[in-house]
Scaffold this motif. Structure first.
Motif, PDB file in Angstrom:
ATOM      1  N   SER A  60      44.492  23.890  45.935  1.00  0.00           N
ATOM      2  CA  SER A  60      43.791  24.914  46.715  1.00  0.00           C
ATOM      3  C   SER A  60      44.631  26.177  46.848  1.00  0.00           C
ATOM      4  O   SER A  60      44.110  27.292  46.736  1.00  0.00           O
ATOM      5  CB  SER A  60      43.445  24.359  48.102  1.00  0.00           C
ATOM      6  OG  SER A  60      42.529  23.283  48.003  1.00  0.00           O
ATOM      7  N   VAL A  61      45.936  26.028  47.096  1.00  0.00           N
ATOM      8  CA  VAL A  61      46.811  27.202  47.187  1.00  0.00           C
ATOM      9  C   VAL A  61      46.804  27.951  45.857  1.00  0.00           C
ATOM     10  O   VAL A  61      46.727  29.192  45.831  1.00  0.00           O
ATOM     11  CB  VAL A  61      48.243  26.792  47.586  1.00  0.00           C
ATOM     12  CG1 VAL A  61      49.209  27.962  47.428  1.00  0.00           C
ATOM     13  CG2 VAL A  61      48.265  26.287  49.027  1.00  0.00           C
ATOM     14  N   CYS A  62      46.871  27.227  44.759  1.00  0.00           N
ATOM     15  CA  CYS A  62      46.802  27.875  43.443  1.00  0.00           C
ATOM     16  C   CYS A  62      45.495  28.644  43.284  1.00  0.00           C
ATOM     17  O   CYS A  62      45.476  29.773  42.764  1.00  0.00           O
ATOM     18  CB  CYS A  62      46.915  26.826  42.333  1.00  0.00           C
ATOM     19  SG  CYS A  62      48.584  26.196  42.071  1.00  0.00           S
ATOM     20  N   ARG A  63      44.412  28.058  43.744  1.00  0.00           N
ATOM     21  CA  ARG A  63      43.108  28.713  43.608  1.00  0.00           C
ATOM     22  C   ARG A  63      43.040  29.990  44.439  1.00  0.00           C
ATOM     23  O   ARG A  63      42.520  31.014  43.975  1.00  0.00           O
ATOM     24  CB  ARG A  63      42.011  27.739  44.036  1.00  0.00           C
ATOM     25  CG  ARG A  63      40.595  28.232  43.862  1.00  0.00           C
ATOM     26  CD  ARG A  63      40.231  28.539  42.437  1.00  0.00           C
ATOM     27  NE  ARG A  63      40.319  27.382  41.563  1.00  0.00           N
ATOM     28  CZ  ARG A  63      39.962  27.399  40.284  1.00  0.00           C
ATOM     29  NH1 ARG A  63      39.495  28.521  39.741  1.00  0.00           N
ATOM     30  NH2 ARG A  63      40.086  26.319  39.543  1.00  0.00           N
ATOM     31  N   TYR A  64      43.574  29.965  45.654  1.00  0.00           N
ATOM     32  CA  TYR A  64      43.613  31.180  46.472  1.00  0.00           C
ATOM     33  C   TYR A  64      44.421  32.278  45.769  1.00  0.00           C
ATOM     34  O   TYR A  64      43.992  33.439  45.690  1.00  0.00           O
ATOM     35  CB  TYR A  64      44.249  30.890  47.835  1.00  0.00           C
ATOM     36  CG  TYR A  64      43.373  30.121  48.794  1.00  0.00           C
ATOM     37  CD1 TYR A  64      42.087  30.557  49.101  1.00  0.00           C
ATOM     38  CD2 TYR A  64      43.844  28.969  49.419  1.00  0.00           C
ATOM     39  CE1 TYR A  64      41.286  29.854  49.991  1.00  0.00           C
ATOM     40  CE2 TYR A  64      43.050  28.260  50.319  1.00  0.00           C
ATOM     41  CZ  TYR A  64      41.773  28.704  50.595  1.00  0.00           C
ATOM     42  OH  TYR A  64      40.992  28.003  51.483  1.00  0.00           O
ATOM     43  N   LEU A  65      45.604  31.929  45.281  1.00  0.00           N
ATOM     44  CA  LEU A  65      46.460  32.913  44.626  1.00  0.00           C
ATOM     45  C   LEU A  65      45.786  33.493  43.385  1.00  0.00           C
ATOM     46  O   LEU A  65      45.788  34.713  43.162  1.00  0.00           O
ATOM     47  CB  LEU A  65      47.799  32.271  44.254  1.00  0.00           C
ATOM     48  CG  LEU A  65      48.665  31.794  45.428  1.00  0.00           C
ATOM     49  CD1 LEU A  65      49.852  30.997  44.919  1.00  0.00           C
ATOM     50  CD2 LEU A  65      49.146  32.984  46.262  1.00  0.00           C
ATOM     51  N   TYR A  66      45.213  32.640  42.581  1.00  0.00           N
ATOM     52  CA  TYR A  66      44.529  33.050  41.356  1.00  0.00           C
ATOM     53  C   TYR A  66      43.386  34.017  41.671  1.00  0.00           C
ATOM     54  O   TYR A  66      43.256  35.089  41.067  1.00  0.00           O
ATOM     55  CB  TYR A  66      44.005  31.797  40.661  1.00  0.00           C
ATOM     56  CG  TYR A  66      43.200  32.004  39.408  1.00  0.00           C
ATOM     57  CD1 TYR A  66      43.751  32.587  38.270  1.00  0.00           C
ATOM     58  CD2 TYR A  66      41.871  31.566  39.334  1.00  0.00           C
ATOM     59  CE1 TYR A  66      43.008  32.739  37.104  1.00  0.00           C
ATOM     60  CE2 TYR A  66      41.127  31.712  38.188  1.00  0.00           C
ATOM     61  CZ  TYR A  66      41.699  32.295  37.068  1.00  0.00           C
ATOM     62  OH  TYR A  66      40.949  32.437  35.921  1.00  0.00           O
ATOM     63  N   SER A  67      42.565  33.656  42.661  1.00  0.00           N
ATOM     64  CA  SER A  67      41.416  34.478  43.030  1.00  0.00           C
ATOM     65  C   SER A  67      41.845  35.849  43.544  1.00  0.00           C
ATOM     66  O   SER A  67      41.267  36.882  43.170  1.00  0.00           O
ATOM     67  CB  SER A  67      40.586  33.752  44.094  1.00  0.00           C
ATOM     68  OG  SER A  67      39.466  34.515  44.476  1.00  0.00           O
ATOM     69  N   VAL A  68      42.868  35.879  44.382  1.00  0.00           N
ATOM     70  CA  VAL A  68      43.336  37.157  44.937  1.00  0.00           C
ATOM     71  C   VAL A  68      43.911  38.052  43.845  1.00  0.00           C
ATOM     72  O   VAL A  68      43.630  39.264  43.800  1.00  0.00           O
ATOM     73  CB  VAL A  68      44.383  36.911  46.040  1.00  0.00           C
ATOM     74  CG1 VAL A  68      45.110  38.208  46.398  1.00  0.00           C
ATOM     75  CG2 VAL A  68      43.727  36.323  47.280  1.00  0.00           C
ATOM     76  N   LEU A  69      44.706  37.497  42.955  1.00  0.00           N
ATOM     77  CA  LEU A  69      45.296  38.315  41.890  1.00  0.00           C
ATOM     78  C   LEU A  69      44.223  38.874  40.969  1.00  0.00           C
ATOM     79  O   LEU A  69      44.310  40.029  40.521  1.00  0.00           O
ATOM     80  CB  LEU A  69      46.316  37.495  41.102  1.00  0.00           C
ATOM     81  CG  LEU A  69      47.569  37.056  41.875  1.00  0.00           C
ATOM     82  CD1 LEU A  69      48.530  36.318  40.967  1.00  0.00           C
ATOM     83  CD2 LEU A  69      48.259  38.234  42.541  1.00  0.00           C
ATOM     84  N   LEU A  70      43.196  38.083  40.691  1.00  0.00           N
ATOM     85  CA  LEU A  70      42.082  38.584  39.881  1.00  0.00           C
ATOM     86  C   LEU A  70      41.387  39.741  40.583  1.00  0.00           C
ATOM     87  O   LEU A  70      41.063  40.759  39.960  1.00  0.00           O
ATOM     88  CB  LEU A  70      41.076  37.463  39.604  1.00  0.00           C
ATOM     89  CG  LEU A  70      41.480  36.392  38.599  1.00  0.00           C
ATOM     90  CD1 LEU A  70      40.379  35.338  38.480  1.00  0.00           C
ATOM     91  CD2 LEU A  70      41.769  37.000  37.231  1.00  0.00           C
ATOM     92  N   GLN A  71      41.151  39.605  41.886  1.00  0.00           N
ATOM     93  CA  GLN A  71      40.480  40.657  42.642  1.00  0.00           C
ATOM     94  C   GLN A  71      41.293  41.946  42.651  1.00  0.00           C
ATOM     95  O   GLN A  71      40.738  43.047  42.755  1.00  0.00           O
ATOM     96  CB  GLN A  71      40.206  40.201  44.074  1.00  0.00           C
ATOM     97  CG  GLN A  71      39.090  39.188  44.211  1.00  0.00           C
ATOM     98  CD  GLN A  71      37.761  39.734  43.711  1.00  0.00           C
ATOM     99  OE1 GLN A  71      37.431  40.895  43.909  1.00  0.00           O
ATOM    100  NE2 GLN A  71      36.993  38.877  43.043  1.00  0.00           N
ATOM    101  N   ASN A  72      42.600  41.818  42.538  1.00  0.00           N
ATOM    102  CA  ASN A  72      43.469  42.995  42.526  1.00  0.00           C
ATOM    103  C   ASN A  72      43.652  43.574  41.131  1.00  0.00           C
ATOM    104  O   ASN A  72      44.491  44.463  40.930  1.00  0.00           O
ATOM    105  CB  ASN A  72      44.811  42.661  43.160  1.00  0.00           C
ATOM    106  CG  ASN A  72      44.774  42.736  44.679  1.00  0.00           C
ATOM    107  OD1 ASN A  72      44.978  43.782  45.267  1.00  0.00           O
ATOM    108  ND2 ASN A  72      44.477  41.590  45.308  1.00  0.00           N
ATOM    109  N   GLY A  73      42.898  43.072  40.172  1.00  0.00           N
ATOM    110  CA  GLY A  73      42.852  43.684  38.854  1.00  0.00           C
ATOM    111  C   GLY A  73      43.868  43.190  37.852  1.00  0.00           C
ATOM    112  O   GLY A  73      44.012  43.784  36.773  1.00  0.00           O
TER     113      GLY A  73
END
Length: 456
Positions: free
Chosen positions: A52-65
């Motif tokens: 889950s932590v990996c998924r949060y990090l992945y999603s946020v970095l994608l949103q930041n371009g």
């Protein structure tokens, strides 16, 4: 190679079993030109919560371009779930081509007299090669087993390392005390790379903090319940930096969790999560701590607006995942005592007084008796099924264990039979849950979705 041929080639290495240690991986990656050394990685270990932590990090970095790769294990339905890049699973074509390159080098090293890599080592090598070919900005890397001897630990210069939790699991590999398990997981800590820790047990935390100090790695505690120490390992103190303060959980439902917190001095007033359960708040706080450190160290540029959007959009299949409503049908990958307790707590919180039908299936080498007690606390009607895995505990044997523990249980048979029984009982229950093993819920998810698609 076709997709099926690719998987067959990879699975051939399963005969070598699971072996911790980096010698084989080091050799294989040298033959491949060490593509992992060209990647900027966030390395995440932990008994529970790391996915889950990996998924949060992945999603946020994608949103930041950013261009981002994500490596996780195991998969639920399809092998390609293990490797994602920029919001897409690895294509069957890319998997085949990367596998072919890796296997050419495997053949070379074996012919040169070296020991064959294991299946997980081959898969990890494929992932590193794939992410390097994709020229991603960052890779979010989930440890497979433990940390110190895990094949992902060939990463030598991570941007930051993370340990999400410590509890009893895989004791035959990692040790029979929390301190021993913590030592193994802390093996991912590297010289001068900050470490974020969300471990509840004080003794296990001290093990991790002491290793961080030896590695000259700044230690950040993301546990909101930890003592209020404020030290800096680089100055020679024995403490750590407490990163999380003033957490207020504002609203909880089966649709979203809403909280506020102060993370590394930054105020987050409105964090919304689509992943459900109070344990997901803990995972989110851990991920936000990682992001704030990377931001404050000027490693990457992140806007709070995009961080919040990424946290909300993050979804991890198989973790309190709702397949349908009215009645609720939920699958959860709880596969050890800590995971079973988290699921039990969530069910009691959100479905108090409701009629629950709970299908449980487990691997025989897990803490079955403890998990049975956790699941029984929900007050649910228990039905024994079994995972799609050679290490499974047969449904009949699990049912006997439940009965021996003093609880009623019915034998539900194989997953397909369990799904059929669940559908027959939909009008009798408010909530139907499948849990106990990722190998179980992956199969349940596949069957349930297929039958819905077929209109059955």
């Amino acid at each position: 190679m076709t997709y099926e041929e690719t998987l067959e080639k990879i699975h051939e290495f399963g005969k070598f079993g699971s072996k911790l240690g980096l010698e084989r991986m080091i050799t294989l990656m040298e033959y491949l030109g060490n593509p992992q050394d060209k990647l900027k990685a966030i390395h995440v270990a932990g008994t529970n919560g790391k996915g889950s932590v990996c998924r949060y990090l992945y999603s946020v970095l994608l949103q930041n371009g950013y261009g981002v790769g994500l490596y996780t294990s195991p998969y639920l339905e399809k092998f390609t779930e293990r490797m994602e890049c920029n919001g897409e699973l690895i294509s069957e074509q890319d998997l085949a081509s990367c596998t072919e390159e890796v296997l050419i080098q495997v053949d070379r090293l074996i012919s040169d007299g070296f020991e064959s890599p294991t299946e997980f080592e081959v898969i990890t090598a494929i992932a590193f090669l794939y992410f390097w070919k994709k020229r991603v900005d960052y890779v979010v890397l989930e440890v497979g087993l433990g940390g110190r001897g895990d094949s992902t630990n060939i990463i030598q210069n991570p941007l930051i390392t993370v340990i999400t939790s410590i509890s009893f699991d895989h004791m035959e590999y990692l040790g029979d005390t929390l301190e021993k398990i913590a030592f193994e997981k802390a093996g991912i800590i590297k010289e001068d790379a900050p470490i974020v820790c969300n471990v509840k047990d004080a003794a296990a935390t001290e093990v991790i903090a002491s290793i961080a100090k030896k590695k000259n790695a700044l230690f950040y505690n993301a546990d909101r319940f930890s003592s209020n120490k404020q030290f800096n390992n680089k100055n020679g103190d024995d403490g750590y930096t407490k990163a999380v303060h003033n957490v207020i959980i504002k609203n909880t439902s089966m649709d979203a969790y809403h909280f506020s917190a102060e993370i590394m001095g930054e105020n987050y007033e409105d964090v919304m999560l689509s992943m459900i359960g109070e344990h997901q708040v803990e995972n989110a706080l851990c991920a936000l701590t990682v992001l704030e450190i990377l931001k404050k160290e000027d490693i990457m540029s992140l806007s709070q607006k995009m961080i919040l959007k990424g946290m909300l959009q993050a979804k991890q299949i198989g973790r309190l995942e709702v397949l349908q409503k009215n009645p609720f049908v939920i699958i959860d990958g709880a596969h050890n005592d800590a995971g079973a307790k988290a699921l039990s707590d969530s069910l009691q919180k959100h479905f108090k007084g409701k009629k629950i039908l709970l299908f449980i299936g487990m691997l025989a080498d897990k803490e079955v008796d403890k998990m049975i007690n956790d699941f029984a606390k929900t007050g649910a009607v228990l039905v024994a099924t079994e995972p799609d895995n050679p290490r499974k505990l047969r449904a009949e044997d699990l049912c006997l264990k439940v009965n021996k523990a003093g609880f009623d249980c019915k034998v539900g048979g194989l997953p397909k039979n369990a799904v059929q029984y669940a559908k027959e009982k939909q009008t009798d229950f408010d909530v139907i849950v499948f849990a106990g093993s990722l190998y179980l819920i992956g199969k349940i998810r596949e069957i349930w979705k297929h039958e819905e698609y077929e209109g059955k």
